[in-house]
Design an enzyme around this catalytic site. Sequence first.
Site, PDB file in Angstrom:
ATOM      1  CD  GLU A 139      -2.546  -1.286   2.682  1.00  0.00           C
ATOM      2  OE1 GLU A 139      -3.647  -1.859   2.753  1.00  0.00           O
ATOM      3  OE2 GLU A 139      -1.949  -0.830   3.689  1.00  0.00           O
ATOM      4  CG  ASP A 172     -12.148  -7.703   1.483  1.00  0.00           C
ATOM      5  OD1 ASP A 172     -12.942  -7.927   2.407  1.00  0.00           O
ATOM      6  OD2 ASP A 172     -11.093  -7.065   1.637  1.00  0.00           O
TER       7      ASP A 172
END
Length: 262
Positions: free
Chosen positions: A33, A220
């Site tokens: 990230e 998700d």
Amino acid sequence: MAPQTEDINHQDSSTDQNRPISTIVIIIAMQTEALPLVNAFELIEDADSVFPKGTPWVRYHGTYKGLNVNIIWPGKDAVLGVDSVGTVSASLVTYAAIQALQPDLIINAGTAGGFKAKGACIGDVYLACEVAFHDRRIPIPVFDLYGVGLRQGCSTPNLLKELDFKVGKLSTGDSLDMTPQDEASILANDAVIKDMEGAAVGYVTDLLKVPAIFVKAVTDIVDGDKPTSEEFLHNLSAVTVALGKAVTRVVDYIAGKAVSEL
């Protein structure tokens, strides 16, 4: 040991809403990230760590559009070699970063699970208006509220209007999956997204009175039909690109402004 009055006073002054933002710290849990942002801001890794000896915490830093930009990543677990995710690492590095760098603003950036029942889709970017815990269940009056630990994100009406991100409540826990008890607590928190760091960062920033913004990109769908771990890993690379672009837009907007102008 006596309290460090100088540090405490600095944190009080750092909440001046009308002073131009000079130093920002971006707390981010995973190297995957962090790296798109390190590249976007052309940051370098600290050669001489500002953190205690022996800690794996990594600082990338540099100047971008007049801002002193710092990205703090908790590093790899010394034994297992995986990213040091979760609330313990997040709270520790947030505290240490505030003490060492005295930022005017914290940005907690990262990936999150989203709830399709609340309108979340893969790749959506949210600014969390509130953060709370869903796995600190203490069924005793008042202690139950302490466990939830509800806190507000920094108010950014102008930023939201300009960048048009989604807004929702964030719920934090130390597990990637979701037990029935967690689900009930998340529903009680009215959360749209869930992560493993946000509320821990919020606890520390509230404690030390540093404004905080929470930027989360959905990897998700928690209430979907695919296993969370598989969907997370499948989408991680693409969603971190979206996260990097979103955080860059946030920092571009912040440059030259005071907290009161956000």
